[in-house]
Write an enzyme that holds these catalytic residues in place. Structure first.
Site, PDB file in Angstrom:
ATOM      1  N   SER A   1       0.827  -0.968   0.049  1.00 58.64           N
ATOM      2  CA  SER A   1      -0.086  -0.030   0.225  1.00 58.64           C
ATOM      3  C   SER A   1       0.653   1.110   0.088  1.00 58.64           C
ATOM      4  O   SER A   1       1.966   1.122   0.631  1.00 58.64           O
ATOM      5  CB  SER A   1      -0.905   0.094   1.303  1.00 58.64           C
ATOM      6  OG  SER A   1      -1.643   1.176   1.443  1.00 58.64           O
TER       7      SER A   1
ATOM      8  N   TYR B   1      -2.985  -1.176   9.780  1.00 57.72           N
ATOM      9  CA  TYR B   1      -2.894  -1.952   8.388  1.00 57.72           C
ATOM     10  C   TYR B   1      -1.803  -1.499   7.804  1.00 57.72           C
ATOM     11  O   TYR B   1      -0.910  -2.506   7.045  1.00 57.72           O
ATOM     12  CB  TYR B   1      -4.226  -1.300   7.634  1.00 57.72           C
ATOM     13  CG  TYR B   1      -4.199  -1.556   6.012  1.00 57.72           C
ATOM     14  CD1 TYR B   1      -4.534  -2.679   5.490  1.00 57.72           C
ATOM     15  CD2 TYR B   1      -3.566  -0.701   5.130  1.00 57.72           C
ATOM     16  CE1 TYR B   1      -4.859  -2.630   4.184  1.00 57.72           C
ATOM     17  CE2 TYR B   1      -3.759  -0.701   3.891  1.00 57.72           C
ATOM     18  CZ  TYR B   1      -4.150  -1.949   3.379  1.00 57.72           C
ATOM     19  OH  TYR B   1      -4.300  -2.337   1.985  1.00 57.72           O
TER      20      TYR B   1
END
Length: 257
Positions: free
Chosen positions: A149, A162
């Protein structure tokens, strides 16, 4: 010299391939003549739709159900994988794309142990042990891509657990590259920016304010689309990129430069 599943067809395993970036990747691999076995968590209708989309491209895809956050199911998945590969005329596969994931948007002060454990199980532990289980079946000269990400490079409040798991995956990717290099297997990490999918409940796709803000701090002036990511992953798996190894490649249109 690389050993492949067949003289003309290569095979990819893509986790989370029924929707979003995973589905787009499976379809773009099909356009390059690559067959796929992809996993889905629960939505069988979406999985069937992906199989049909791949067939429309002249390739084959097989959908297998898998909870990538439950490693106790991995042995059964591998058992299912053998006949799936056989139906594609192979006993081994060439490409592994660890894409399946879940979102999380809670401040550090409010995140629970259960939430962090769930993220760990899917985003790190699942990737680690599924790759381990599949190592005997991936061809020498194969390729592994882990999906990370943009949040590992820039910080957005509410995304700490996350993003931290994705940061661990980026480190793990380098170790994959180092330890599997003797077999000619490359490992790289693709880090998408904000993409308009149903991820995070469709937040980027369906919330006009979020969409506008993302576009404003992206150099190319818009949010990402699945078609910005899937073709890139398919290209990275090709022989054109055989010398790219152990890298984090961000695909974000220039977010927060």
């Amino acid at each position: 010299m690389s050993t492949h599943a067949s003289p003309t067809r290569r095979i990819a395993i893509v986790t989370g391939g029924s929707r979003g970036l995973g589905r787009n990747t499976v379809i773009h691999l099909a356009r390059r003549g690559v067959d796929s076995v992809f996993t889905y968590h629960a939505n069988e209708a979406e999985a069937r739709a992906t199989v049909e989309a791949v067939a429309a491209e002249g390739a084959r895809a097989i959908a297998l159900r898998l909870d990538t956050g439950d490693i106790s199911t991995f042995d059964h998945f591998v058992e299912q994988l053998h006949p799936a590969l056989a139906s594609l005329g192979a006993v081994r596969f060439d490409y592994l794309v660890n894409n399946a994931g879940t979102s999380h948007h809670t401040p550090i002060a409010e995140s629970t142990e259960a939430q962090v454990d769930a993220l760990y199980n899917v985003h790190f532990k699942g990737v680690f042990f599924l790759t381990q289980k599949l190592l005997p079946l991936i061809n020498d000269g194969g390729r592994i891509i882990n999906v990370s990400s943009g949040l590992t490079r820039f910080a957005m409040p509410g995304s700490a657990p996350y993003a931290a798991m994705k940061g661990a995956i980026e480190v793990l990717t380098r170790y994959f590259a180092k330890e599997f290099g003797a077999r000619g297997i490359t490992a790289n990490c693709v880090a998408p920016g904000a993409v308009a999918t149903d991820f995070s409940g469709g937040m980027v796709r369906d919330n006009p304010e979020v969409n506008r803000r993302v576009a404003e701090f992206t150099a190319l002036g818009r949010v990402g689309q699945p078609d910005d990511i899937g073709p890139m992953i398919a290209s990275l798996l090709s022989d054109d990129n055989r010398w790219v190894n152990g890298q984090r490649i961000e695909v974000s249109g220039g977010m927060l430069l």
